[in-house]
Design a protein around this motif. Structure first.
Motif, mmCIF file in Angstrom:
data_model
loop_
_atom_site.group_PDB
_atom_site.id
_atom_site.type_symbol
_atom_site.label_atom_id
_atom_site.label_comp_id
_atom_site.label_asym_id
_atom_site.label_seq_id
_atom_site.Cartn_x
_atom_site.Cartn_y
_atom_site.Cartn_z
ATOM 1 N N GLY A 1 3.764 -4.755 -22.158
ATOM 2 C CA GLY A 1 4.656 -3.803 -23.047
ATOM 3 C C GLY A 1 3.960 -4.451 -24.330
ATOM 4 N N GLY A 2 4.041 -5.696 -24.832
ATOM 5 C CA GLY A 2 3.635 -6.328 -26.139
ATOM 6 C C GLY A 2 2.264 -5.762 -26.275
ATOM 7 N N LEU A 3 1.162 -5.983 -25.358
ATOM 8 C CA LEU A 3 -0.009 -5.524 -25.462
ATOM 9 C C LEU A 3 -0.415 -4.201 -25.698
ATOM 10 C CD1 LEU A 3 -1.852 -7.753 -22.591
ATOM 11 C CD2 LEU A 3 -1.898 -8.112 -25.218
ATOM 12 N N ASN A 4 0.649 -3.256 -25.067
ATOM 13 C CA ASN A 4 0.373 -2.079 -25.270
ATOM 14 C C ASN A 4 1.034 -1.590 -26.706
ATOM 15 O OD1 ASN A 4 -0.539 -1.161 -22.673
ATOM 16 N ND2 ASN A 4 1.540 -0.866 -22.055
ATOM 17 N N LYS A 5 2.010 -2.248 -27.174
ATOM 18 C CA LYS A 5 2.517 -2.213 -28.432
ATOM 19 C C LYS A 5 1.390 -2.496 -29.389
ATOM 20 C CE LYS A 5 7.421 -2.473 -27.445
ATOM 21 N NZ LYS A 5 8.736 -3.338 -27.653
ATOM 22 N N ALA A 6 0.833 -3.673 -29.297
ATOM 23 C CA ALA A 6 -0.112 -4.254 -29.960
ATOM 24 C C ALA A 6 -1.274 -3.216 -30.376
ATOM 25 C CB ALA A 6 -0.670 -5.546 -29.692
ATOM 26 N N GLU A 7 -1.811 -2.641 -29.061
ATOM 27 C CA GLU A 7 -2.670 -1.697 -29.130
ATOM 28 C C GLU A 7 -2.379 -0.299 -29.977
ATOM 29 O OE1 GLU A 7 -3.831 -0.715 -25.187
ATOM 30 O OE2 GLU A 7 -4.787 -3.128 -24.627
ATOM 31 N N GLU A 8 -1.259 0.061 -29.845
ATOM 32 C CA GLU A 8 -0.747 1.084 -30.498
ATOM 33 C C GLU A 8 -0.491 0.875 -31.870
ATOM 34 O OE1 GLU A 8 0.494 5.046 -30.778
ATOM 35 O OE2 GLU A 8 -0.174 4.262 -29.057
ATOM 36 N N ALA A 9 0.057 -0.249 -32.130
ATOM 37 C CA ALA A 9 0.013 -0.734 -33.548
ATOM 38 C C ALA A 9 -1.426 -0.872 -34.253
ATOM 39 C CB ALA A 9 0.701 -2.070 -33.630
ATOM 40 N N GLN A 10 -2.296 -1.252 -33.519
ATOM 41 C CA GLN A 10 -3.635 -1.351 -33.896
ATOM 42 C C GLN A 10 -4.369 -0.012 -34.197
ATOM 43 O OE1 GLN A 10 -6.426 -3.460 -31.573
ATOM 44 N NE2 GLN A 10 -7.756 -3.816 -33.190
ATOM 45 N N LYS A 11 -3.995 0.921 -32.993
ATOM 46 C CA LYS A 11 -4.463 2.555 -33.367
ATOM 47 C C LYS A 11 -3.964 3.089 -34.753
ATOM 48 C CE LYS A 11 -5.341 3.309 -28.563
ATOM 49 N NZ LYS A 11 -4.983 4.096 -27.240
ATOM 50 N N GLN A 12 -2.446 2.718 -34.707
ATOM 51 C CA GLN A 12 -1.889 3.468 -36.010
ATOM 52 C C GLN A 12 -2.419 2.564 -37.241
ATOM 53 O OE1 GLN A 12 2.091 2.684 -35.257
ATOM 54 N NE2 GLN A 12 2.472 4.437 -33.963
ATOM 55 N N ALA A 13 -2.735 1.262 -37.335
ATOM 56 C CA ALA A 13 -3.196 0.798 -38.206
ATOM 57 C C ALA A 13 -4.699 1.269 -38.697
ATOM 58 C CB ALA A 13 -3.271 -0.780 -38.174
ATOM 59 N N GLN A 14 -5.438 1.459 -37.680
ATOM 60 C CA GLN A 14 -6.830 1.969 -37.720
ATOM 61 C C GLN A 14 -6.469 3.431 -38.310
ATOM 62 O OE1 GLN A 14 -8.518 1.642 -34.019
ATOM 63 N NE2 GLN A 14 -9.511 -0.347 -34.522
ATOM 64 N N ALA A 15 -5.710 4.154 -38.049
ATOM 65 C CA ALA A 15 -5.347 5.658 -38.383
ATOM 66 C C ALA A 15 -4.862 5.630 -39.925
ATOM 67 C CB ALA A 15 -4.507 6.376 -37.655
ATOM 68 N N ALA A 16 -4.053 4.587 -40.152
ATOM 69 C CA ALA A 16 -3.642 4.326 -41.526
ATOM 70 C C ALA A 16 -4.652 4.026 -42.491
ATOM 71 C CB ALA A 16 -2.410 3.409 -41.366
ATOM 72 N N LEU A 17 -5.652 2.984 -41.909
ATOM 73 C CA LEU A 17 -6.832 2.672 -42.642
ATOM 74 C C LEU A 17 -7.527 3.769 -43.014
ATOM 75 C CD1 LEU A 17 -8.432 0.437 -44.206
ATOM 76 C CD2 LEU A 17 -9.535 0.020 -41.726
ATOM 77 N N ALA A 18 -7.979 4.617 -41.928
ATOM 78 C CA ALA A 18 -8.715 5.851 -42.119
ATOM 79 C C ALA A 18 -8.125 6.754 -43.018
ATOM 80 C CB ALA A 18 -8.917 6.522 -40.824
ATOM 81 N N SER A 19 -6.842 6.948 -43.048
ATOM 82 C CA SER A 19 -6.389 8.033 -43.870
ATOM 83 C C SER A 19 -6.428 7.328 -45.354
ATOM 84 C CB SER A 19 -4.843 8.109 -43.385
ATOM 85 O OG SER A 19 -4.178 8.693 -44.464
#
Length: 187
Positions: A60-78
């Motif tokens: 779950g932590g890994l999934n959350k980390a992956e999700e957080a990383q995806k959100q961070a990448q999306a925020a960075l792209a934005s």
């Protein structure tokens, strides 16, 4: 024969073979194994449950980390898109400011030229007015001098103002005529 002898000695020593444990050790070892097996079987489900929970938590932590990383990448792209848009807007603003500056500079230049023309025209008008005033003053001065001179030459007084005016006008016309002819000759 020596082999048989060696085998007989090994059989006689078989009772004290160091590789074979004593019977009492086998009993104590068996009881200890049974106790460990009993407690092990009893606690293994709890351990497995705890391990499963930890596995789930880690996953779950890994999934959350992956999700957080995806959100961070999306925020960075934005953020990068917004930054690029802001740069483009700043560039447009600079271009607009340059254009407005050029327009303002052209207006100021045009106003300055108009003001310069107005000042020059005003100066010409003032010069013309001063010229006319000087001419009028000169005419009056020349008139007075010419009347005095003419009176001395003629020997009679030219006190009559109408007569003075005619003599002065005729004299000035002759002077202007001579000046005009000299200008034509020099041109």
């Amino acid at each position: 024969m020596s082999n048989l002898l060696a085998a007989a000695t090994v059989a006689a020593e078989g009772a004290n073979n160091p590789l074979l444990p004593h019977t009492s050790e086998l009993v104590v070892g068996g009881i200890a194994f049974a106790i460990v097996l009993f407690f092990g079987l009893r606690f293994i489900p709890k351990i497995q449950k705890t391990l499963a929970e930890r596995t789930e938590a880690i996953e779950g932590g890994l999934n959350k980390a992956e999700e957080a990383q995806k959100q961070a990448q999306a925020a960075l792209a934005s953020y990068q898109a917004q930054l690029a848009e802001a740069r483009q807007e700043a560039s447009r603003q600079r271009e607009k400011a340059k254009e407005e500056g050029a327009v303002i500079a052209a207006q100021i230049k045009e106003e300055a030229q108009a003001e310069a023309r107005r000042i020059v025209e005003q100066a010409h008008a003032q010069i013309e007015a001063d010229r006319q005033q000087a001419l009028a003053s000169l005419r009056a001065e020349i008139g007075t001098l010419s009347v005095d001179l003419a009176g001395r030459v003629i020997g009679e007084s030219l006190e009559d103002s109408a007569r003075q005016s005619r003599v002065v006008d005729r004299f000035l016309e002759e002077l202007e005529g001579r000046a005009g002819r000299q200008e034509q000759i020099t041109s």
